[in-house]
Design a protein around this motif. Structure first.
Motif, PDB file in Angstrom:
ATOM      1  N   LEU A   1     110.409  50.649 -62.462  1.00 24.34           N
ATOM      2  CA  LEU A   1     109.025  50.334 -62.816  1.00 24.34           C
ATOM      3  C   LEU A   1     108.457  51.396 -63.740  1.00 24.34           C
ATOM      4  O   LEU A   1     107.592  51.137 -64.567  1.00 24.34           O
ATOM      5  CB  LEU A   1     108.167  50.218 -61.556  1.00 24.34           C
ATOM      6  CG  LEU A   1     108.375  48.949 -60.742  1.00 24.34           C
ATOM      7  CD1 LEU A   1     107.467  48.945 -59.536  1.00 24.34           C
ATOM      8  CD2 LEU A   1     108.133  47.710 -61.590  1.00 24.34           C
ATOM      9  N   ARG A   2     108.947  52.634 -63.598  1.00 24.15           N
ATOM     10  CA  ARG A   2     108.437  53.699 -64.457  1.00 24.15           C
ATOM     11  C   ARG A   2     109.096  53.681 -65.831  1.00 24.15           C
ATOM     12  O   ARG A   2     108.452  53.947 -66.834  1.00 24.15           O
ATOM     13  CB  ARG A   2     108.678  55.064 -63.798  1.00 24.15           C
ATOM     14  CG  ARG A   2     107.755  55.256 -62.638  1.00 24.15           C
ATOM     15  CD  ARG A   2     108.097  56.501 -61.861  1.00 24.15           C
ATOM     16  NE  ARG A   2     106.947  56.874 -61.061  1.00 24.15           N
ATOM     17  CZ  ARG A   2     106.181  57.915 -61.354  1.00 24.15           C
ATOM     18  NH1 ARG A   2     106.437  58.689 -62.370  1.00 24.15           N
ATOM     19  NH2 ARG A   2     105.141  58.180 -60.592  1.00 24.15           N
TER      20      ARG A   2
ATOM     21  N   GLN B   1     111.621  40.075 -66.700  1.00 26.41           N
ATOM     22  CA  GLN B   1     110.685  39.641 -65.657  1.00 26.41           C
ATOM     23  C   GLN B   1     111.364  39.686 -64.295  1.00 26.41           C
ATOM     24  O   GLN B   1     110.785  40.139 -63.307  1.00 26.41           O
ATOM     25  CB  GLN B   1     110.212  38.217 -65.975  1.00 26.41           C
ATOM     26  CG  GLN B   1     108.939  37.879 -65.229  1.00 26.41           C
ATOM     27  CD  GLN B   1     108.568  36.425 -65.359  1.00 26.41           C
ATOM     28  OE1 GLN B   1     109.439  35.568 -65.486  1.00 26.41           O
ATOM     29  NE2 GLN B   1     107.296  36.147 -65.321  1.00 26.41           N
TER      30      GLN B   1
ATOM     31  N   ARG C   1     111.532  43.253 -63.154  1.00 27.75           N
ATOM     32  CA  ARG C   1     110.251  43.840 -62.786  1.00 27.75           C
ATOM     33  C   ARG C   1     109.741  43.263 -61.460  1.00 27.75           C
ATOM     34  O   ARG C   1     109.376  43.997 -60.544  1.00 27.75           O
ATOM     35  CB  ARG C   1     109.228  43.567 -63.895  1.00 27.75           C
ATOM     36  CG  ARG C   1     107.850  44.058 -63.576  1.00 27.75           C
ATOM     37  CD  ARG C   1     106.904  43.616 -64.662  1.00 27.75           C
ATOM     38  NE  ARG C   1     107.146  44.305 -65.910  1.00 27.75           N
ATOM     39  CZ  ARG C   1     106.583  45.476 -66.191  1.00 27.75           C
ATOM     40  NH1 ARG C   1     105.776  46.031 -65.342  1.00 27.75           N
ATOM     41  NH2 ARG C   1     106.834  46.068 -67.333  1.00 27.75           N
ATOM     42  N   ILE C   2     109.768  41.932 -61.356  1.00 28.32           N
ATOM     43  CA  ILE C   2     109.238  41.319 -60.138  1.00 28.32           C
ATOM     44  C   ILE C   2     110.149  41.604 -58.954  1.00 28.32           C
ATOM     45  O   ILE C   2     109.695  41.842 -57.839  1.00 28.32           O
ATOM     46  CB  ILE C   2     109.016  39.812 -60.366  1.00 28.32           C
ATOM     47  CG1 ILE C   2     107.880  39.663 -61.372  1.00 28.32           C
ATOM     48  CG2 ILE C   2     108.678  39.090 -59.084  1.00 28.32           C
ATOM     49  CD1 ILE C   2     107.660  38.282 -61.851  1.00 28.32           C
TER      50      ILE C   2
ATOM     51  N   VAL D   1     109.232  45.011 -57.765  1.00 27.89           N
ATOM     52  CA  VAL D   1     107.968  45.000 -57.021  1.00 27.89           C
ATOM     53  C   VAL D   1     108.196  44.479 -55.603  1.00 27.89           C
ATOM     54  O   VAL D   1     107.783  45.093 -54.620  1.00 27.89           O
ATOM     55  CB  VAL D   1     106.908  44.137 -57.749  1.00 27.89           C
ATOM     56  CG1 VAL D   1     105.724  43.864 -56.855  1.00 27.89           C
ATOM     57  CG2 VAL D   1     106.456  44.816 -59.019  1.00 27.89           C
ATOM     58  N   TYR D   2     108.939  43.352 -55.497  1.00 31.26           N
ATOM     59  CA  TYR D   2     109.153  42.795 -54.156  1.00 31.26           C
ATOM     60  C   TYR D   2     110.033  43.705 -53.309  1.00 31.26           C
ATOM     61  O   TYR D   2     109.819  43.840 -52.107  1.00 31.26           O
ATOM     62  CB  TYR D   2     109.771  41.392 -54.227  1.00 31.26           C
ATOM     63  CG  TYR D   2     109.949  40.778 -52.864  1.00 31.26           C
ATOM     64  CD1 TYR D   2     108.850  40.301 -52.168  1.00 31.26           C
ATOM     65  CD2 TYR D   2     111.193  40.709 -52.262  1.00 31.26           C
ATOM     66  CE1 TYR D   2     108.985  39.758 -50.909  1.00 31.26           C
ATOM     67  CE2 TYR D   2     111.340  40.174 -50.995  1.00 31.26           C
ATOM     68  CZ  TYR D   2     110.237  39.702 -50.330  1.00 31.26           C
ATOM     69  OH  TYR D   2     110.378  39.188 -49.070  1.00 31.26           O
TER      70      TYR D   2
ATOM     71  N   ILE E   1     110.188  46.962 -53.283  1.00 29.16           N
ATOM     72  CA  ILE E   1     109.392  48.051 -52.719  1.00 29.16           C
ATOM     73  C   ILE E   1     108.470  47.517 -51.628  1.00 29.16           C
ATOM     74  O   ILE E   1     108.336  48.099 -50.550  1.00 29.16           O
ATOM     75  CB  ILE E   1     108.576  48.744 -53.828  1.00 29.16           C
ATOM     76  CG1 ILE E   1     109.512  49.294 -54.901  1.00 29.16           C
ATOM     77  CG2 ILE E   1     107.737  49.863 -53.252  1.00 29.16           C
ATOM     78  CD1 ILE E   1     108.813  49.760 -56.134  1.00 29.16           C
ATOM     79  N   PHE E   2     107.862  46.356 -51.904  1.00 25.24           N
ATOM     80  CA  PHE E   2     106.941  45.754 -50.946  1.00 25.24           C
ATOM     81  C   PHE E   2     107.667  45.415 -49.641  1.00 25.24           C
ATOM     82  O   PHE E   2     107.167  45.682 -48.546  1.00 25.24           O
ATOM     83  CB  PHE E   2     106.343  44.495 -51.578  1.00 25.24           C
ATOM     84  CG  PHE E   2     105.137  43.958 -50.873  1.00 25.24           C
ATOM     85  CD1 PHE E   2     104.017  44.748 -50.690  1.00 25.24           C
ATOM     86  CD2 PHE E   2     105.108  42.664 -50.418  1.00 25.24           C
ATOM     87  CE1 PHE E   2     102.902  44.266 -50.053  1.00 25.24           C
ATOM     88  CE2 PHE E   2     103.985  42.156 -49.773  1.00 25.24           C
ATOM     89  CZ  PHE E   2     102.886  42.965 -49.590  1.00 25.24           C
TER      90      PHE E   2
END
Lengths: 221, 225
Positions: free
Chosen positions: B64-65, B136, B139-140, B143-144, B146-147
């Motif tokens: 993400l960074r 995409q 990236r997504i 995100v998921y 980590i969540f």
């Protein structure tokens, strides 16, 4: 930032009010779900024990809030999303959506509770505790589901993804809420539920904070 | 050769784990008896899984960074290896449970939590596959990932502790926790954790390299035309 959030929440409420069918639809969903449950378990014959009442109640709330929150990021079309992207910070967008969805989930939960009480009976002995637990559960559900609906809205088969992504993540919140609510129904001493309430609060905080940190990356794509 | 020392170490330690794990003397505890050897093959899976998931999350953050697809490959393949370990952990656990608790599935809180954790990561794979654009997806997926990890931690470490578990060391069951994990068990257990984790790293390493080669090849084909 708070001004921005308040404006965004107002926008959500106005939008919801304008398209009343969505709100009414989800409210009707709760009532029908409760009624189906009522008929299927044969509550008239006294088949419904308190743990079952509790579990059914939370499962109905879970399914209706999944349906209610799923539309958070898909009801508005792409052009308008781009517009929000330009005028508001992602942090205030996610916070406003979480707060708005908390309100929505809370309304659903209270409605479900009322209908449950009317047709299935109300075994709850410690009302304030039960309502407080509903509030915490609503916050947790909404934080988790809002974030997941953001993720699922990027992919094509939205409805399935929404369910499979959110269910495992929501289970810790659901289990804690069910346990506290069982204690509240039995009217146990509040001290017993206290540490569970803190655990629920801590899980909410973890989920909320992660959503807050991660949402900007999601919003950008 | 110098860069591959850890692979040699993995092989030596794995051989040691298998031989010592099956042959060494183990303490006789009620209920557990010889099945205590599952410690080296079942418990170690969870250690390996959690360590690899941590690596995956670290690389998801890094992706993400940086936005560098290479980081995403690492995150994905470590998660894949962790899922493999998780499935093996569940299966070995079920086999062990059949002989000690009498059932493959006893609704033990830890057993349930592990199954839910796996559901989370299967959902991760489905999410990735339902996105077509490479960036995409990365990236997504990150995100998921980590969540999901943020939800996985309370699931594994907090919830099972709130209720009694059938697992050794909980609820008055004999176990290998503080008071009776004796030095004989430790002598095999720690090397076994390292061995299985190294094997997982090796596995993901191979897949990451294959993936990078694949991408290079694709780029070459695209550039030719």
């Amino acid at each position: 930032m708070w001004n921005e959030i308040i404006v965004l929440i107002k926008k959500e409420i106005t939008l919801e009010w304008r398209q009343k069918y969505a709100l009414n639809g989800i409210l009707l969903y709760v009532v029908s779900a409760v009624f189906i449950t009522y008929l299927s378990v044969g509550a008239k014959q006294g088949n419904l024990s308190i743990p079952t009442w509790n579990a059914l109640y939370w499962i109905i709330i879970l399914f209706s809030s999944v349906n209610a929150v799923a539309k958070s990021f898909v009801q508005e079309h792409q052009g308008r999303q781009l517009y929000y992207y330009m005028i508001a910070s992602p942090e205030s967008i996610i916070l406003s959506k979480i707060i708005y969805n908390t309100l929505l989930t809370l309304v659903l939960a209270l409605l479900g509770y009322t209908v449950f009480s009317i047709i299935l009976g109300n075994p709850v002995q410690d009302q304030p505790m039960f309502i407080l637990n509903l509030l915490l559960g609503a916050i947790g559900f909404s934080a988790c589901l809002t974030m997941v609906s953001g993720i699922a809205s990027k992919a094509s088969n939205n409805a399935t993804l929404m369910a499979i992504l959110s269910f495992p993540i929501i289970i810790p919140i659901l289990l804690m809420a069910i346990r506290i609510s069982k204690n509240a129904i039995d009217g146990l001493d509040r001290g017993i539920s206290l540490d569970k309430l803190f655990t629920l609060l801590a899980i909410n905080a973890i989920i909320g904070a992660t959503a807050y940190i991660l949402f900007p990356y999601l919003w950008r794509s | 050769m110098r860069a591959h020392w850890w692979k040699v170490l993995a092989i030596i330690l794995l051989a040691y784990t298998i031989v010592a794990g099956l042959l060494f003397e183990v303490p006789r505890l009620p209920i557990l008896n010889e099945t205590i050897r599952a410690l080296y093959f079942h418990v170690t899976m969870w250690f390996g899984m959690i360590l690899m998931l941590m690596v995956a999350v670290a690389y998801s953050v890094k992706y993400l960074r940086s936005g560098n697809l290479k980081d995403d490959d690492v995150a994905l393949e470590f998660t894949n290896a962790a899922i493999l370990f998780g499935v093996l952990g569940i299966v070995t656990g079920m086999l062990w449970a059949k002989f000690t608790w009498g059932d493959y599935w006893s609704g033990d809180p830890k057993q349930n939590a592990a199954a839910i954790g796996l559901l989370m990561y299967f959902a991760y794979l489905i999410l990735r596959n339902s996105l077509t654009d490479v960036h995409q997806r990365a990236r997504i997926g990150a995100v998921y990932n980590i969540f999901a990890f943020a939800a996985f931690i309370p699931l594994i470490f907090i919830l099972p502790r709130l209720t009694d578990s059938l697992h050794p060391g909980n609820g008055g069951n004999p176990g290998f926790n503080a008071y009776d994990m004796d030095s004989k068990l430790r002598m095999v257990f720690y090397p076994a954790v390292i061995a299985w984790t190294l094997l997982g790293v090796w596995l993901s390493n191979l897949r990451i390299r294959a993936k990078r080669l694949e991408r290079k090849l694709e780029d070459k084909i695209i550039n030719q035309q």
